[in-house]
Motif scaffolding. Sequence first.
Motif, PDB file in Angstrom:
ATOM      1  N   LEU A  23      -1.455  -4.541   0.469  1.00 28.50           N
ATOM      2  CA  LEU A  23      -1.185  -5.061   1.808  1.00 28.50           C
ATOM      3  C   LEU A  23      -1.250  -3.925   2.820  1.00 28.50           C
ATOM      4  CD1 LEU A  23      -0.239  -7.434   3.616  1.00 28.50           C
ATOM      5  CD2 LEU A  23       2.108  -6.758   3.065  1.00 28.50           C
ATOM      6  N   GLU A  24      -2.109  -4.068   3.805  1.00 31.47           N
ATOM      7  CA  GLU A  24      -2.329  -3.010   4.792  1.00 31.47           C
ATOM      8  C   GLU A  24      -1.112  -2.809   5.689  1.00 31.47           C
ATOM      9  OE1 GLU A  24      -5.547  -1.794   8.285  1.00 31.47           O
ATOM     10  OE2 GLU A  24      -5.328  -3.889   7.679  1.00 31.47           O
ATOM     11  N   SER A  25      -0.662  -1.567   5.780  1.00 30.74           N
ATOM     12  CA  SER A  25       0.397  -1.209   6.731  1.00 30.74           C
ATOM     13  C   SER A  25      -0.242  -0.901   8.074  1.00 30.74           C
ATOM     14  CB  SER A  25       1.177   0.015   6.238  1.00 30.74           C
ATOM     15  OG  SER A  25       1.845  -0.264   5.028  1.00 30.74           O
ATOM     16  N   THR A  26       0.288  -1.485   9.134  1.00 28.74           N
ATOM     17  CA  THR A  26      -0.253  -1.254  10.469  1.00 28.74           C
ATOM     18  C   THR A  26       0.702  -0.365  11.270  1.00 28.74           C
ATOM     19  OG1 THR A  26       0.841  -3.208  11.379  1.00 28.74           O
ATOM     20  CG2 THR A  26      -1.365  -3.516  10.457  1.00 28.74           C
ATOM     21  N   ASN A  27       0.246   0.067  12.427  1.00 25.11           N
ATOM     22  CA  ASN A  27       1.131   0.839  13.290  1.00 25.11           C
ATOM     23  C   ASN A  27       2.176  -0.081  13.914  1.00 25.11           C
ATOM     24  OD1 ASN A  27       0.014  -0.357  15.748  1.00 25.11           O
ATOM     25  ND2 ASN A  27      -1.753   0.993  15.432  1.00 25.11           N
ATOM     26  N   LEU A  28       3.168   0.515  14.544  1.00 27.48           N
ATOM     27  CA  LEU A  28       4.301  -0.244  15.069  1.00 27.48           C
ATOM     28  C   LEU A  28       3.876  -1.260  16.130  1.00 27.48           C
ATOM     29  CD1 LEU A  28       7.368  -0.395  14.672  1.00 27.48           C
ATOM     30  CD2 LEU A  28       7.622   1.158  16.623  1.00 27.48           C
ATOM     31  N   ALA A  29       2.925  -0.881  16.959  1.00 26.50           N
ATOM     32  CA  ALA A  29       2.481  -1.782  18.022  1.00 26.50           C
ATOM     33  C   ALA A  29       1.870  -3.045  17.446  1.00 26.50           C
ATOM     34  CB  ALA A  29       1.488  -1.073  18.938  1.00 26.50           C
ATOM     35  N   ARG A  30       0.963  -2.888  16.476  1.00 25.22           N
ATOM     36  CA  ARG A  30       0.318  -4.048  15.865  1.00 25.22           C
ATOM     37  C   ARG A  30       1.308  -4.874  15.050  1.00 25.22           C
ATOM     38  NH1 ARG A  30      -4.746  -2.909  12.391  1.00 25.22           N
ATOM     39  NH2 ARG A  30      -4.577  -5.191  12.226  1.00 25.22           N
TER      40      ARG A  30
ATOM     41  N   ASP B 203       0.837  -1.190   0.000  1.00 23.98           N
ATOM     42  CA  ASP B 203       0.000   0.000   0.000  1.00 23.98           C
ATOM     43  C   ASP B 203       0.878   1.247   0.000  1.00 23.98           C
ATOM     44  OD1 ASP B 203       0.929   0.340   2.609  1.00 23.98           O
ATOM     45  OD2 ASP B 203      -1.027   0.114   3.566  1.00 23.98           O
ATOM     46  N   GLY B 204       0.248   2.405   0.152  1.00 28.91           N
ATOM     47  CA  GLY B 204       0.975   3.661   0.031  1.00 28.91           C
ATOM     48  C   GLY B 204       1.989   3.918   1.112  1.00 28.91           C
ATOM     49  N   ALA B 205       1.946   3.153   2.203  1.00 28.92           N
ATOM     50  CA  ALA B 205       2.932   3.295   3.279  1.00 28.92           C
ATOM     51  C   ALA B 205       4.038   2.258   3.174  1.00 28.92           C
ATOM     52  CB  ALA B 205       2.260   3.208   4.643  1.00 28.92           C
ATOM     53  N   GLY B 206       3.849   1.260   2.319  1.00 24.33           N
ATOM     54  CA  GLY B 206       4.897   0.280   2.064  1.00 24.33           C
ATOM     55  C   GLY B 206       5.277  -0.601   3.227  1.00 24.33           C
ATOM     56  N   VAL B 207       4.403  -0.733   4.230  1.00 24.05           N
ATOM     57  CA  VAL B 207       4.613  -1.537   5.444  1.00 24.05           C
ATOM     58  C   VAL B 207       5.775  -0.995   6.283  1.00 24.05           C
ATOM     59  CG1 VAL B 207       5.088  -3.818   6.421  1.00 24.05           C
ATOM     60  CG2 VAL B 207       3.633  -3.613   4.406  1.00 24.05           C
ATOM     61  N   SER B 208       6.961  -0.940   5.682  1.00 27.28           N
ATOM     62  CA  SER B 208       8.138  -0.460   6.420  1.00 27.28           C
ATOM     63  C   SER B 208       8.509   0.975   6.048  1.00 27.28           C
ATOM     64  CB  SER B 208       9.336  -1.380   6.125  1.00 27.28           C
ATOM     65  OG  SER B 208       9.687  -1.312   4.750  1.00 27.28           O
ATOM     66  N   GLY B 209       7.759   1.566   5.130  1.00 25.44           N
ATOM     67  CA  GLY B 209       8.067   2.919   4.692  1.00 25.44           C
ATOM     68  C   GLY B 209       9.187   3.002   3.666  1.00 25.44           C
TER      69      GLY B 209
ATOM     70  N   ALA C 139       6.969   2.787  -4.177  1.00 25.12           N
ATOM     71  CA  ALA C 139       6.975   2.921  -5.636  1.00 25.12           C
ATOM     72  C   ALA C 139       6.128   1.832  -6.289  1.00 25.12           C
ATOM     73  CB  ALA C 139       8.406   2.872  -6.165  1.00 25.12           C
ATOM     74  N   MET C 140       6.113   0.614  -5.687  1.00 26.53           N
ATOM     75  CA  MET C 140       5.277  -0.466  -6.210  1.00 26.53           C
ATOM     76  C   MET C 140       3.813  -0.033  -6.202  1.00 26.53           C
ATOM     77  SD  MET C 140       7.409  -2.971  -6.874  1.00 26.53           S
ATOM     78  CE  MET C 140       8.386  -1.572  -7.378  1.00 26.53           C
ATOM     79  N   PHE C 141       3.389   0.520  -5.075  1.00 25.73           N
ATOM     80  CA  PHE C 141       2.007   0.977  -4.959  1.00 25.73           C
ATOM     81  C   PHE C 141       1.709   2.082  -5.974  1.00 25.73           C
ATOM     82  CE2 PHE C 141      -0.761   4.360  -3.352  1.00 25.73           C
ATOM     83  CZ  PHE C 141      -1.971   3.670  -3.294  1.00 25.73           C
ATOM     84  N   LYS C 142       2.592   3.060  -6.069  1.00 26.23           N
ATOM     85  CA  LYS C 142       2.340   4.179  -6.976  1.00 26.23           C
ATOM     86  C   LYS C 142       2.207   3.714  -8.419  1.00 26.23           C
ATOM     87  CE  LYS C 142       4.584   7.807  -4.220  1.00 26.23           C
ATOM     88  NZ  LYS C 142       5.702   8.786  -4.152  1.00 26.23           N
ATOM     89  N   ALA C 143       3.055   2.769  -8.824  1.00 25.28           N
ATOM     90  CA  ALA C 143       3.028   2.281 -10.202  1.00 25.28           C
ATOM     91  C   ALA C 143       1.739   1.517 -10.489  1.00 25.28           C
ATOM     92  CB  ALA C 143       4.244   1.397 -10.464  1.00 25.28           C
ATOM     93  N   VAL C 144       1.375   0.589  -9.595  1.00 29.86           N
ATOM     94  CA  VAL C 144       0.165  -0.208  -9.807  1.00 29.86           C
ATOM     95  C   VAL C 144      -1.076   0.664  -9.692  1.00 29.86           C
ATOM     96  CG1 VAL C 144      -1.233  -2.103  -8.903  1.00 29.86           C
ATOM     97  CG2 VAL C 144       1.249  -2.348  -9.041  1.00 29.86           C
ATOM     98  N   ASN C 145      -1.080   1.587  -8.749  1.00 31.01           N
ATOM     99  CA  ASN C 145      -2.221   2.478  -8.568  1.00 31.01           C
ATOM    100  C   ASN C 145      -2.425   3.365  -9.801  1.00 31.01           C
ATOM    101  OD1 ASN C 145      -4.344   3.599  -6.827  1.00 31.01           O
ATOM    102  ND2 ASN C 145      -3.108   5.465  -6.854  1.00 31.01           N
ATOM    103  N   LYS C 146      -1.322   3.806 -10.399  1.00 27.89           N
ATOM    104  CA  LYS C 146      -1.427   4.639 -11.600  1.00 27.89           C
ATOM    105  C   LYS C 146      -1.989   3.835 -12.767  1.00 27.89           C
ATOM    106  CE  LYS C 146       1.004   8.122 -14.295  1.00 27.89           C
ATOM    107  NZ  LYS C 146       2.249   8.913 -14.447  1.00 27.89           N
ATOM    108  N   LEU C 147      -1.566   2.573 -12.881  1.00 34.73           N
ATOM    109  CA  LEU C 147      -2.137   1.704 -13.918  1.00 34.73           C
ATOM    110  C   LEU C 147      -3.641   1.555 -13.714  1.00 34.73           C
ATOM    111  CD1 LEU C 147       0.508  -1.185 -14.048  1.00 34.73           C
ATOM    112  CD2 LEU C 147       0.151   0.587 -15.784  1.00 34.73           C
TER     113      LEU C 147
END
Length: 251
Positions: free
Chosen positions: A181-188, A147-153, A159-167
Amino acid sequence: MLSSLTWLLSETFWPYLLLIVLCFIYVNFASFNPLKSGSKQNVLIVIAHPDDEVMFFAPTILSLLRSGNNVFLVCLSKGDHEGLGEKRKKELIASCTKLGIYQSRVTVVDDEKFKDGPENDWDVNALGERILGVIKRVNAESVVTFDGAGVSGHPNHIAMFKAVNKLHETKQLDKVTVYTLESTNLARKYISILDIPLSSITNMNTFVSLPREVIRSWQAMMAHSSQLVWFRKLYLIFSRYMLVNTLKEIK
């Protein structure tokens, strides 16, 4: 340590354990997930680096394979940030084999435009062209990526998200469903199995690995021997992404 042991022995722990078990059974046998129900699909997993497939997407991959779907994977770099590109490429193939993805269904892109590294900005249009080519070649009906946060940032993940989202936005993905893939907060992110109830309650597209599949995930990660530094070993134990994935469909 003592407080953790006290909680394990307390009356509040056992109801929560039961909740985890019930949620685990629910997400693995319910038919609400569009990737699990209906006809089998060709699903393409889009990642940035070797080891992304197991560190982030293993529950999705294993659940899809268990349901009889055809899983393909494209990695947009060979992970050459430390000069280990060829070794990491071989590790990726070995890892995918352990997960159950045929070598013939794994594509590794080796292009100077997509050099591995957090300091490298990847051209979204060029990425989109590469990804679209693979989507057409494997006749993918669904695509799964970050997703747009890339899980780890990590910028390469984003860039993967941006490319696929643009398509998707430019309507180049006719009849292809896109999930991120949903990025969660650090605790979760680091509460391991304890995140299963929250994930299953808050997201209808939830994948949870069976116990034997968790072992397969660990075995797949062992194939990435060049990456097994101490903090990644801790990641195997504590990260919820080794056990559960929640996906969101791009509308």
